[in-house]
Write a protein that holds these residues in place. Structure first.
Motif, PDB file in Angstrom:
ATOM      1  N   LEU A 145     -78.017 -24.993 -14.987  1.00 44.17           N
ATOM      2  CA  LEU A 145     -78.260 -26.380 -16.124  1.00 44.17           C
ATOM      3  C   LEU A 145     -78.435 -27.945 -15.532  1.00 44.17           C
ATOM      4  CD1 LEU A 145     -78.983 -27.509 -19.062  1.00 44.17           C
ATOM      5  CD2 LEU A 145     -76.454 -27.244 -18.811  1.00 44.17           C
ATOM      6  N   TRP A 146     -77.247 -27.700 -14.554  1.00 49.97           N
ATOM      7  CA  TRP A 146     -77.398 -29.005 -14.128  1.00 49.97           C
ATOM      8  C   TRP A 146     -78.284 -29.363 -12.559  1.00 49.97           C
ATOM      9  CZ3 TRP A 146     -74.356 -32.984 -15.204  1.00 49.97           C
ATOM     10  CH2 TRP A 146     -72.930 -32.437 -15.948  1.00 49.97           C
ATOM     11  N   LEU A 147     -78.203 -27.634 -12.389  1.00 44.40           N
ATOM     12  CA  LEU A 147     -79.877 -28.700 -11.026  1.00 44.40           C
ATOM     13  C   LEU A 147     -80.962 -28.531 -11.837  1.00 44.40           C
ATOM     14  CD1 LEU A 147     -78.296 -25.345  -8.820  1.00 44.40           C
ATOM     15  CD2 LEU A 147     -78.341 -27.780  -8.201  1.00 44.40           C
ATOM     16  N   ALA A 148     -81.281 -28.222 -13.150  1.00 44.74           N
ATOM     17  CA  ALA A 148     -82.862 -28.200 -13.461  1.00 44.74           C
ATOM     18  C   ALA A 148     -82.643 -29.801 -14.287  1.00 44.74           C
ATOM     19  CB  ALA A 148     -82.134 -26.665 -14.255  1.00 44.74           C
ATOM     20  N   SER A 149     -81.601 -29.994 -14.899  1.00 46.88           N
ATOM     21  CA  SER A 149     -81.249 -31.991 -15.413  1.00 46.88           C
ATOM     22  C   SER A 149     -81.678 -32.365 -14.111  1.00 46.88           C
ATOM     23  CB  SER A 149     -80.728 -31.496 -15.852  1.00 46.88           C
ATOM     24  OG  SER A 149     -79.886 -30.489 -17.051  1.00 46.88           O
ATOM     25  N   SER A 150     -81.640 -32.147 -12.680  1.00 42.64           N
ATOM     26  CA  SER A 150     -81.409 -33.493 -11.875  1.00 42.64           C
ATOM     27  C   SER A 150     -83.129 -32.872 -11.173  1.00 42.64           C
ATOM     28  CB  SER A 150     -80.293 -33.168 -10.815  1.00 42.64           C
ATOM     29  OG  SER A 150     -80.653 -34.112 -10.011  1.00 42.64           O
ATOM     30  N   PRO A 151     -84.030 -34.179 -10.782  1.00 45.44           N
ATOM     31  CA  PRO A 151     -84.671 -34.071 -10.065  1.00 45.44           C
ATOM     32  C   PRO A 151     -84.732 -33.808  -8.823  1.00 45.44           C
ATOM     33  CG  PRO A 151     -84.694 -36.517 -10.747  1.00 45.44           C
ATOM     34  CD  PRO A 151     -83.011 -35.507 -11.329  1.00 45.44           C
ATOM     35  N   ASP A 152     -83.813 -34.992  -8.115  1.00 48.96           N
ATOM     36  CA  ASP A 152     -83.300 -34.488  -6.657  1.00 48.96           C
ATOM     37  C   ASP A 152     -82.294 -33.156  -5.913  1.00 48.96           C
ATOM     38  OD1 ASP A 152     -84.705 -36.742  -6.122  1.00 48.96           O
ATOM     39  OD2 ASP A 152     -83.373 -37.967  -7.034  1.00 48.96           O
ATOM     40  N   PRO A 153     -81.857 -32.540  -5.163  1.00 46.99           N
ATOM     41  CA  PRO A 153     -81.081 -31.776  -4.794  1.00 46.99           C
ATOM     42  C   PRO A 153     -80.173 -31.923  -5.620  1.00 46.99           C
ATOM     43  CG  PRO A 153     -83.209 -31.978  -2.991  1.00 46.99           C
ATOM     44  CD  PRO A 153     -83.398 -32.647  -3.675  1.00 46.99           C
ATOM     45  N   SER A 205     -70.756 -30.718  -4.042  1.00 47.40           N
ATOM     46  CA  SER A 205     -69.371 -31.830  -3.783  1.00 47.40           C
ATOM     47  C   SER A 205     -70.012 -32.534  -6.046  1.00 47.40           C
ATOM     48  CB  SER A 205     -69.108 -32.482  -3.910  1.00 47.40           C
ATOM     49  OG  SER A 205     -69.959 -33.689  -3.098  1.00 47.40           O
ATOM     50  N   VAL A 206     -70.725 -32.725  -6.042  1.00 48.99           N
ATOM     51  CA  VAL A 206     -71.532 -33.134  -7.481  1.00 48.99           C
ATOM     52  C   VAL A 206     -71.205 -32.274  -8.368  1.00 48.99           C
ATOM     53  CG1 VAL A 206     -72.496 -34.331  -9.164  1.00 48.99           C
ATOM     54  CG2 VAL A 206     -72.385 -35.573  -6.826  1.00 48.99           C
ATOM     55  N   ASN A 225     -67.979 -31.658  -9.666  1.00 51.69           N
ATOM     56  CA  ASN A 225     -67.163 -32.187 -10.076  1.00 51.69           C
ATOM     57  C   ASN A 225     -68.271 -32.230 -11.604  1.00 51.69           C
ATOM     58  OD1 ASN A 225     -65.533 -33.535  -8.319  1.00 51.69           O
ATOM     59  ND2 ASN A 225     -66.880 -34.851  -7.696  1.00 51.69           N
ATOM     60  N   SER A 226     -68.933 -31.902 -11.879  1.00 50.17           N
ATOM     61  CA  SER A 226     -69.861 -32.040 -13.243  1.00 50.17           C
ATOM     62  C   SER A 226     -69.523 -30.853 -14.275  1.00 50.17           C
ATOM     63  CB  SER A 226     -71.088 -31.822 -12.810  1.00 50.17           C
ATOM     64  OG  SER A 226     -71.412 -33.410 -11.727  1.00 50.17           O
ATOM     65  N   THR A 227     -69.368 -29.558 -13.336  1.00 55.66           N
ATOM     66  CA  THR A 227     -69.172 -28.288 -13.908  1.00 55.66           C
ATOM     67  C   THR A 227     -67.996 -28.088 -14.679  1.00 55.66           C
ATOM     68  OG1 THR A 227     -68.740 -27.243 -12.401  1.00 55.66           O
ATOM     69  CG2 THR A 227     -71.098 -27.435 -12.591  1.00 55.66           C
ATOM     70  N   MET A 228     -67.685 -27.236 -14.989  1.00 58.45           N
ATOM     71  CA  MET A 228     -66.207 -26.679 -15.995  1.00 58.45           C
ATOM     72  C   MET A 228     -65.535 -25.439 -14.889  1.00 58.45           C
ATOM     73  SD  MET A 228     -65.983 -28.243 -18.754  1.00 58.45           S
ATOM     74  CE  MET A 228     -64.789 -26.505 -19.748  1.00 58.45           C
ATOM     75  N   ALA A 285     -73.402 -35.374   6.868  1.00 58.60           N
ATOM     76  CA  ALA A 285     -73.909 -34.377   7.846  1.00 58.60           C
ATOM     77  C   ALA A 285     -72.603 -32.676   7.359  1.00 58.60           C
ATOM     78  CB  ALA A 285     -73.706 -34.240   9.508  1.00 58.60           C
ATOM     79  N   ARG A 286     -71.956 -33.836   6.731  1.00 55.80           N
ATOM     80  CA  ARG A 286     -70.322 -32.303   6.169  1.00 55.80           C
ATOM     81  C   ARG A 286     -70.842 -31.447   5.181  1.00 55.80           C
ATOM     82  NH1 ARG A 286     -65.642 -36.747   6.240  1.00 55.80           N
ATOM     83  NH2 ARG A 286     -68.277 -37.453   5.812  1.00 55.80           N
ATOM     84  N   SER A 287     -71.548 -32.298   4.122  1.00 61.27           N
ATOM     85  CA  SER A 287     -72.013 -31.796   3.159  1.00 61.27           C
ATOM     86  C   SER A 287     -73.579 -31.193   2.839  1.00 61.27           C
ATOM     87  CB  SER A 287     -71.502 -33.024   1.474  1.00 61.27           C
ATOM     88  OG  SER A 287     -72.937 -33.651   1.912  1.00 61.27           O
ATOM     89  N   VAL A 288     -73.771 -30.601   2.033  1.00 64.51           N
ATOM     90  CA  VAL A 288     -75.105 -29.422   1.658  1.00 64.51           C
ATOM     91  C   VAL A 288     -75.360 -30.235  -0.012  1.00 64.51           C
ATOM     92  CG1 VAL A 288     -74.605 -27.526   3.306  1.00 64.51           C
ATOM     93  CG2 VAL A 288     -74.263 -27.313   0.881  1.00 64.51           C
ATOM     94  N   GLU A 289     -76.609 -29.931   0.269  1.00 67.07           N
ATOM     95  CA  GLU A 289     -77.166 -29.934  -1.786  1.00 67.07           C
ATOM     96  C   GLU A 289     -77.662 -28.771  -1.643  1.00 67.07           C
ATOM     97  OE1 GLU A 289     -78.156 -34.576  -0.393  1.00 67.07           O
ATOM     98  OE2 GLU A 289     -79.935 -33.321  -0.883  1.00 67.07           O
TER      99      GLU A 289
END
Length: 153
Positions: free
Chosen positions: A51-59, A63-64, A67-70, A98-102
């Motif tokens: 749901l969170w991924l589908a709601s975002s137009p970008d990767p 970490s987000v 912070n966003s999910t339960m 460079a330390r994180s992924v999307e």
């Protein structure tokens, strides 16, 4: 001697309201989880990430999602692993850090999300959205925003 349940009138208003939130969250989440698992082999925690991924137009940075999910960050990581193994999401190195992924949905992930979201709406309609009018839904949204704003403070 059997014990009777407390009625709303016997309970302090704040306690009854809290009980209602807990009851609704538990019952509705369980209902959605059963429907999504049966129809799509998709636990509700996986659906929440989709749901969170589908709601975002970008990767979305991993970490987000944490912070966003339960879900906890470690749960998000396990869910993303499982979704990736099913070909529903991809992980890419972040161009900003460079330390994180999307994380983003694959075309198959978008298709599954659309079908699962229809299942979620269908299963909730008779016990939630069909019972509430726009004012009720707006009031719930306002309550959620107030509670979430306090959490984020």
């Amino acid at each position: 001697m059997p014990k009777k349940k407390l009625t709303q009138a016997e309970m302090p208003v704040a306690d009854y309201a809290f009980y209602g939130l807990v009851w609704a969250g538990t019952v509705l989440t369980d209902r959605v989880d059963r429907a999504l698992s049966k129809a799509h082999d998709l636990p509700v925690s996986w659906f929440e990430v989709l749901l969170w991924l589908a709601s975002s137009p970008d990767p979305v940075p991993a970490s987000v999602l944490g912070n966003s999910t339960m879900l906890s960050r470690s749960q998000v990581s396990r869910v993303v692993d499982a979704l990736q193994s099913r070909g529903l999401v991809t992980r890419t190195p972040s161009p900003r850090d460079a330390r994180s992924v999307e994380v983003s949905l694959t075309p198959e992930g978008h298709r599954l999300f659309e079908a699962a979201d229809a299942t979620r709406r269908e299963c909730l309609a008779p016990v939630f959205t069909d019972l509430l009018d726009q004012d009720d839904l707006q009031a719930l949204g306002t309550v959620w925003q107030k509670l979430k704003a306090d959490k984020d403070a």
